[in-house]
Design a protein around this motif. Structure first.
Motif, mmCIF file in Angstrom:
data_model
loop_
_atom_site.group_PDB
_atom_site.id
_atom_site.type_symbol
_atom_site.label_atom_id
_atom_site.label_comp_id
_atom_site.label_asym_id
_atom_site.label_seq_id
_atom_site.Cartn_x
_atom_site.Cartn_y
_atom_site.Cartn_z
ATOM 1 N N LYS A 199 0.579 -0.907 0.179
ATOM 2 C CA LYS A 199 0.634 0.218 0.144
ATOM 3 C C LYS A 199 0.876 0.821 0.255
ATOM 4 O O LYS A 199 1.276 2.050 -0.685
ATOM 5 N N SER A 200 2.005 1.125 0.599
ATOM 6 C CA SER A 200 2.661 2.603 0.528
ATOM 7 C C SER A 200 3.385 2.345 -0.588
ATOM 8 O O SER A 200 3.351 3.777 -1.115
ATOM 9 N N LEU A 201 4.112 1.807 -0.778
ATOM 10 C CA LEU A 201 4.079 1.516 -2.285
ATOM 11 C C LEU A 201 3.452 2.313 -3.412
ATOM 12 O O LEU A 201 4.085 3.084 -4.189
ATOM 13 N N ILE A 202 2.432 1.711 -3.531
ATOM 14 C CA ILE A 202 1.228 2.057 -4.363
ATOM 15 C C ILE A 202 1.490 3.347 -3.896
ATOM 16 O O ILE A 202 0.737 4.469 -5.085
ATOM 17 N N ARG A 203 1.236 3.926 -2.899
ATOM 18 C CA ARG A 203 1.085 5.834 -2.428
ATOM 19 C C ARG A 203 2.037 6.159 -3.298
ATOM 20 O O ARG A 203 1.719 7.560 -3.361
ATOM 21 N N LYS A 204 3.249 5.660 -3.356
ATOM 22 C CA LYS A 204 4.440 6.608 -3.555
ATOM 23 C C LYS A 204 4.714 6.350 -5.127
ATOM 24 O O LYS A 204 4.986 7.299 -4.913
ATOM 25 N N ILE A 205 4.381 5.822 -5.696
ATOM 26 C CA ILE A 205 5.054 5.301 -6.860
ATOM 27 C C ILE A 205 2.999 5.117 -7.286
ATOM 28 O O ILE A 205 2.414 5.140 -7.054
ATOM 29 N N SER A 206 3.475 5.680 -8.929
ATOM 30 C CA SER A 206 2.513 5.234 -10.167
ATOM 31 C C SER A 206 2.372 4.487 -10.975
ATOM 32 O O SER A 206 3.184 4.065 -11.991
ATOM 33 N N VAL A 207 1.646 3.420 -10.696
ATOM 34 C CA VAL A 207 2.473 1.950 -10.912
ATOM 35 C C VAL A 207 0.795 1.003 -11.549
ATOM 36 O O VAL A 207 0.526 0.565 -12.477
#
Length: 133
Positions: free
Chosen positions: A124-132
Motif C-alpha cells: 500500500k505504501s509503495l502504491i501511494r509513493k509511485i504510480s504503477v
C-alpha cells in the motif's frame, strides 16, 4: 633547550599534517566509491523504470486484444470493476475504482513484497509513493 622543543614540535606537527593528508586521501577514496555506487544504483532504478514501462505497454496491448476478442472493453472481464472497492491513489487513473486486472496485479505485488523484499514496506505504501497502476 628551546631548540629541542622547537624540533619536537616541528616533527610532531609534520607527523600530524602527514596523518591528516593520509586520512583526507582515504576519506576521498571512500567518498568516490560511494558516489560510484550511488550512480550505479540510480542507473538500476532508471533501468527498472524502463522495464516497468515496457511491461505496462505489453499489458495494454494484451488488454486491447482481449477487448477485441470479447466485443469491446465493456465486455472484457479483466476491465470489469473489481468486487474489492479500492480506489487508485495516483497516476493516470487516480480516483477510479480498481479493475479486475488491478486486483490481480496488487495481489501479486503483495505476495512478491512479502516473500522477497519485506524491507521496502507494505504494498500500500509503495502504491501511494509511485504510480504503477
Amino acid at each position: 633547550m628551546s631548540d629541542m622543543f622547537d624540533t619536537y614540535n616541528r616533527v610532531y606537527a609534520n607527523s600530524v599534517a602527514r596523518t591528516a593528508r593520509h586520512n583526507g586521501h582515504k576519506a576521498q577514496t571512500i567518498i568516490n566509491e560511494k558516489n560510484d555506487r550511488i550512480e550505479e544504483l540510480e542507473n538500476d532504478v532508471w533501468g527498472w523504470a524502463a522495464v516497468a514501462s515496457a511491461r505496462g505497454e505489453v499489458i495494454d496491448t494484451l488488454l486491447e486484444a482481449l477487448d477485441a476478442q470479447h466485443g469491446g472493453p465493456e465486455n472484457n472481464p479483466y476491465r470489469a470493476e473489481s468486487k474489492t472497492k479500492v480506489v487508485i491513489p495516483n497516476g493516470e487513473r487516480e480516483g477510479e475504482n480498481i479493475q479486475e486486472r488491478d486486483r490481480i496485479f496488487l495481489t501479486s505485488l503483495k505476495r512478491i513484497i512479502e516473500n522477497n523484499c519485506p524491507h521496502i514496506g507494505s504494498w500500500k505504501s509503495l502504491i501511494r509513493k509511485i504510480s504503477v497502476i
